[in-house]
Design a protein around this motif. Structure first.
Motif, PDB file in Angstrom:
ATOM      1  N   PRO A  64       0.769  -1.201  -0.034  1.00 21.03           N
ATOM      2  CA  PRO A  64       0.030   0.038   0.038  1.00 21.03           C
ATOM      3  C   PRO A  64       0.972   1.374  -0.109  1.00 21.03           C
ATOM      4  CG  PRO A  64      -0.936  -1.711   1.488  1.00 21.03           C
ATOM      5  CD  PRO A  64       0.285  -2.035   0.898  1.00 21.03           C
ATOM      6  N   TRP A 167       1.425  -3.686   9.320  1.00 15.47           N
ATOM      7  CA  TRP A 167       0.557  -2.972   7.941  1.00 15.47           C
ATOM      8  C   TRP A 167       0.406  -1.646   8.180  1.00 15.47           C
ATOM      9  CZ3 TRP A 167      -3.464  -0.415   6.496  1.00 15.47           C
ATOM     10  CH2 TRP A 167      -3.973  -0.305   5.107  1.00 15.47           C
ATOM     11  N   SER A 168       0.411  -1.050   9.316  1.00 15.12           N
ATOM     12  CA  SER A 168       0.130   0.307   9.575  1.00 15.12           C
ATOM     13  C   SER A 168       1.206   1.049   9.029  1.00 15.12           C
ATOM     14  CB  SER A 168      -0.619   0.530  10.960  1.00 15.12           C
ATOM     15  OG  SER A 168      -1.898   0.105  11.078  1.00 15.12           O
ATOM     16  N   THR A 174      -5.751   3.516  13.009  1.00 14.28           N
ATOM     17  CA  THR A 174      -7.051   4.098  12.801  1.00 14.28           C
ATOM     18  C   THR A 174      -7.873   3.594  13.877  1.00 14.28           C
ATOM     19  OG1 THR A 174      -7.564   2.020  11.553  1.00 14.28           O
ATOM     20  CG2 THR A 174      -6.702   4.296  10.360  1.00 14.28           C
ATOM     21  N   LEU A 178     -10.347  -0.531  11.557  1.00 16.38           N
ATOM     22  CA  LEU A 178     -10.715  -0.642  10.272  1.00 16.38           C
ATOM     23  C   LEU A 178     -11.985  -0.273   9.843  1.00 16.38           C
ATOM     24  CD1 LEU A 178      -9.743  -2.014   7.259  1.00 16.38           C
ATOM     25  CD2 LEU A 178     -10.451  -4.257   7.937  1.00 16.38           C
ATOM     26  N   ARG A 180     -13.401  -0.381   6.653  1.00 17.41           N
ATOM     27  CA  ARG A 180     -13.661  -0.923   5.419  1.00 17.41           C
ATOM     28  C   ARG A 180     -14.071  -2.620   5.177  1.00 17.41           C
ATOM     29  NH1 ARG A 180      -8.417  -0.108   5.484  1.00 17.41           N
ATOM     30  NH2 ARG A 180      -6.851  -1.531   4.914  1.00 17.41           N
ATOM     31  N   HIS A 184      -7.782  -5.984   1.734  1.00 19.37           N
ATOM     32  CA  HIS A 184      -6.952  -5.607   0.798  1.00 19.37           C
ATOM     33  C   HIS A 184      -7.488  -4.793  -0.358  1.00 19.37           C
ATOM     34  CE1 HIS A 184      -3.808  -8.085   2.770  1.00 19.37           C
ATOM     35  NE2 HIS A 184      -4.474  -9.288   2.456  1.00 19.37           N
ATOM     36  N   TRP A 187      -7.988  -0.099   0.660  1.00 19.64           N
ATOM     37  CA  TRP A 187      -7.304   1.113   1.316  1.00 19.64           C
ATOM     38  C   TRP A 187      -7.098   2.160   0.377  1.00 19.64           C
ATOM     39  CZ3 TRP A 187      -2.850   1.757  -1.542  1.00 19.64           C
ATOM     40  CH2 TRP A 187      -2.429   0.591  -2.241  1.00 19.64           C
ATOM     41  N   HIS A 188      -6.949   2.027  -1.044  1.00 15.38           N
ATOM     42  CA  HIS A 188      -6.941   2.835  -2.031  1.00 15.38           C
ATOM     43  C   HIS A 188      -7.742   4.099  -1.609  1.00 15.38           C
ATOM     44  CE1 HIS A 188      -3.769   1.455  -4.804  1.00 15.38           C
ATOM     45  NE2 HIS A 188      -4.310   0.459  -4.916  1.00 15.38           N
ATOM     46  N   GLN A 190      -9.049   5.190   1.085  1.00 15.38           N
ATOM     47  CA  GLN A 190      -8.972   5.853   2.181  1.00 15.38           C
ATOM     48  C   GLN A 190      -7.703   6.658   2.393  1.00 15.38           C
ATOM     49  OE1 GLN A 190      -9.725   2.367   4.995  1.00 15.38           O
ATOM     50  NE2 GLN A 190     -11.813   3.091   5.232  1.00 15.38           N
ATOM     51  N   TYR A 193      -4.179   5.998   3.767  1.00 17.81           N
ATOM     52  CA  TYR A 193      -3.185   4.978   3.380  1.00 17.81           C
ATOM     53  C   TYR A 193      -2.973   5.344   1.710  1.00 17.81           C
ATOM     54  CZ  TYR A 193      -5.078   2.883   7.783  1.00 17.81           C
ATOM     55  OH  TYR A 193      -5.671   2.467   8.722  1.00 17.81           O
TER      56      TYR A 193
END
Length: 464
Positions: A64, A167-168, A174, A178, A180, A184, A187-188, A190, A193
Motif C-alpha cells: 500500500p 501493516w499500519s 485508525t 478498520l 472498510r 486488501h 485502502w486505496h 481511504q 493509506y
C-alpha cells in the motif's frame, strides 16, 4: 506477483525473499515462486529482517502507498537498489526524501510507471516533440474507471493472518482499526493509506502528460473541484455513507506557466458517455477510458486505452499515425521495464533508468497537489456557478467551462443533481517549485507531510 513475474523473466535475478504482513498471502505466493524458479523464497513479515542480508541486492515494493517511501529509504540506506511501484510517495515530503536518498547513496531507483518502457509511448512522445501536431501546451489525463462503493462505514475485524501493527507502519493507528469491509486493495480509497484514483491510476497518465509536454518540474498553480458522490443515489438511500473518503469524481487543473495538465477522475458509471470529442478520439462512447489526450495546434495525440497503443489525429480527428508496442515481439511492458532497471543495477549507471526517483516524485506529486486542494476545500460544497466562476479566473489552456459541464453531465447521468448534491471547490494553490512549498498557505504546507508513528518516520531530504 507482477513484480515476481518481471524479475523471474530476467535470468540475471532470483527471488530470495517475499515480505508480506499477511502470512497467508506470503506462503501462498512462495508456493508459486517455488514452482516458477525451482527454489522456494523465505517468507518474512518485516522488511527490516532482510535489509542486512548479503544475498539480497534489490528490494522491490508493491505495498500500500503509505509504505512505499519508508521501505525505499531503509533499503537505500542499507545499500540496496530499489524498484518502487507508483505512486512512489504518499505525500510530497516523501518524494523529496527519495530523490535525495537515491543521490546520496548512489542507488538505482526505478519507478513503476511501465509506460516509460512502451515503444508506443516512446515513439508518440518523439512524434510530439518533433512538432508533428504543432505547438502543444495542453494535455488531459483521463481515469474514467468504474469504482463501486467499498461498503458502508463501520468497524470491521482485521483478518487473523495480518499483522496490523506492521501493516499500519508509518500511518497512525485508525480508530476503529478498520473502516472498510475488504481489507486488501480498498485502502486505496481511504486517504490515511491511499491517494484515490488520482494517485492510483493517475501517476501513469500524468507521467505521460509531463513527458509529452516536456515538463520536468512541479506545477506553479493548482485548482481542484471534486467529491465522493453517487453511491447514495445508486443504493436509493440518502443516509448511506461509503467507507471511502477519497474523491470518486475529481477534476484537477495544473498550471505550469506556459503549459497546462488537466486530470479527470470518474468513478461512477462511464457507459453512454456524452463526451463527444473524447468519444471520437477514443473510438467508443461506452466503457472505461484510461489515457491521455495531447492537444496540438495542428492535431491530437492519444495514449490509450492501453500503454501499448498511441494514435495521432489531424484537427478533423482523422487518424494520421499509430504507434504500437507489440508485447509478443518486444516483451511485456512489465518485463521490459524491470530489465531496464536491472541493466542499470548491473552497470551501476543511473542514466540508463527510464523512470528514476525524480521522475517518480514529480508524477506522484501531481496527485498530491490536486488532493491537497480538494481536502482543504472539502467542506466548501458549492453550486456549479461558483465553480464556473473560479475556473474562469484560473490560468489554464483548457476550455475549463466545457470540462466542468461534461463533469456535471456525467454526475446527472448517474442520478446526482449537482445543484443539491454539490461538488467541493478547493482553494487555488500556488507552489514554489524551487523550495517545494506552497506560497501563503500554512494549511497546505502542513499537508506536504504527515504525522508518522515513532520508528517509521520518513526523514527529511537533508537527513536521509
Amino acid at each position: 506477483m507482477s513484480h515476481v513475474g518481471g524479475f523471474h523473466h530476467d535470468p540475471r535475478t532470483v527471488i530470495r525473499v517475499l515480505v508480506d504482513v499477511d502470512s497467508k498471502v506470503g506462503e501462498q505466493q512462495a508456493d508459486k515462486v517455488e514452482k516458477m524458479q525451482g527454489t522456494r523464497p523465505r517468507v518474512v513479515g518485516d522488511v527490516r529482517e532482510i535489509l542486512d542480508s548479503d544475498d539480497v541486492q534489490i528490494v522491490t515494493c508493491a505495498t500500500p502507498n503509505h509504505w512505499h517511501a519508508m521501505i525505499a529509504v531503509w533499503a537505500m540506506q542499507a545499500g540496496k537498489d530499489v524498484y518502487i511501484e507508483k505512486p512512489i510517495s504518499h505525500n510530497v515530503h516523501e518524494g523529496r526524501a527519495l530523490v535525495a536518498a537515491a543521490q546520496k547513496y548512489g542507488r538505482m531507483f526505478q519507478t513503476g510507471t511501465q509506460c516509460r518502457s512502451s515503444l508506443a509511448c516512446i515513439e508518440a512522445m518523439k512524434f510530439i516533440a518533433d512538432g508533428n501536431i504543432g505547438e502543444v501546451n495542453l494535455a488531459r489525463g483521463l481515469c474514467y474507471k468504474r469504482r463501486k462503493s467499498i461498503g458502508p462505514l463501520g468497524n470491521y475485524p482485521i483478518p487473523d493472518n495480518v499483522d496490523f501493527d506492521m501493516w499500519s507502519g508509518p500511518a497512525t493507528f485508525t480508530d476503529p482499526k478498520l473502516t472498510r469491509q475488504r481489507f486488501h486493495y480498498d485502502w486505496h480509497w481511504q486517504r490515511h493509506y491511499g491517494n484515490g484514483d488520482s494517485g492510483n491510476q493517475g501517476p501513469h497518465q500524468t507521467d505521460i502528460a509531463r513527458w509529452g509536454l516536456g515538463l520536468d518540474r512541479h506545477p506553479e498553480s493548482i485548482l481542484t473541484y471534486a467529491g465522493r458522490l453517487g453511491y447514495q443515489a445508486e443504493r436509493k438511500d440518502p443516509t448511506y455513507q461509503d467507507a471511502g473518503d477519497t474523491a470518486n469524481t475529481q477534476v484537477s487543473i495544473y498550471d505550469y506557466g506556459d503549459k497546462t495538465i488537466v486530470f479527470e477522475t470518474r468513478g461512477l458509471s462511464v457507459n453512454d458517455s456524452a463526451d463527444k470529442e473524447i468519444n471520437e478520439l477514443f473510438g467508443s462512447n461506452r466503457g472505461n477510458k484510461i489515457g491521455v489526450v495531447f492537444y496540438g495546434s495542428e492535431g491530437y495525440v492519444i495514449q490509450g486505452p492501453s500503454y501499448e497503443t498511441c494514435r495521432a489525429f489531424d484537427l478533423n480527428k482523422r487518424e494520421i499515425r499509430s504507434f504500437t508496442h507489440n508485447s509478443r515481439e518486444n516483451g511485456s511492458l512489465n518485463n521490459v521495464h524491470m530489465s531496464n532497471f536491472i541493466d542499470a543495477v548491473v552497470a551501476r549507471d543511473a542514466s540508463i533508468l527510464v523512470a528514476d526517483a525524480k521522475c517518480g516524485h514529480l508524477s506522484a506529486a501531481i496527485a498530491h497537489h490536486g488532493n491537497t486542494s480538494y481536502y482543504l476545500g472539502e467542506e466548501n460544497r458549492v453550486s456549479p456557478d461558483t465553480i464556473a466562476a473560479a475556473v474562469e479566473k484560473f490560468a489554464s489552456r483548457d476550455d475549463d467551462a466545457a470540462t466542468l459541464e461534461r463533469t456535471l453531465q456525467h454526475l446527472r447521468d448517474n442520478g446526482v443533481d449537482p445543484e443539491s448534491d454539490m461538488l467541493s471547490l478547493g482553494p487555488q494553490l500556488t507552489f514554489d517549485v524551487e523550495s517545494e512549498r506552497y506560497t501563503g498557505n500554512d494549511a497546505a504546507n502542513a499537508m506536504l507531510t504527515r504525522e508518522y508513528r515513532e520508528g517509521f518516520e520518513v526523514p527529511s531530504p537533508e537527513d536521509v
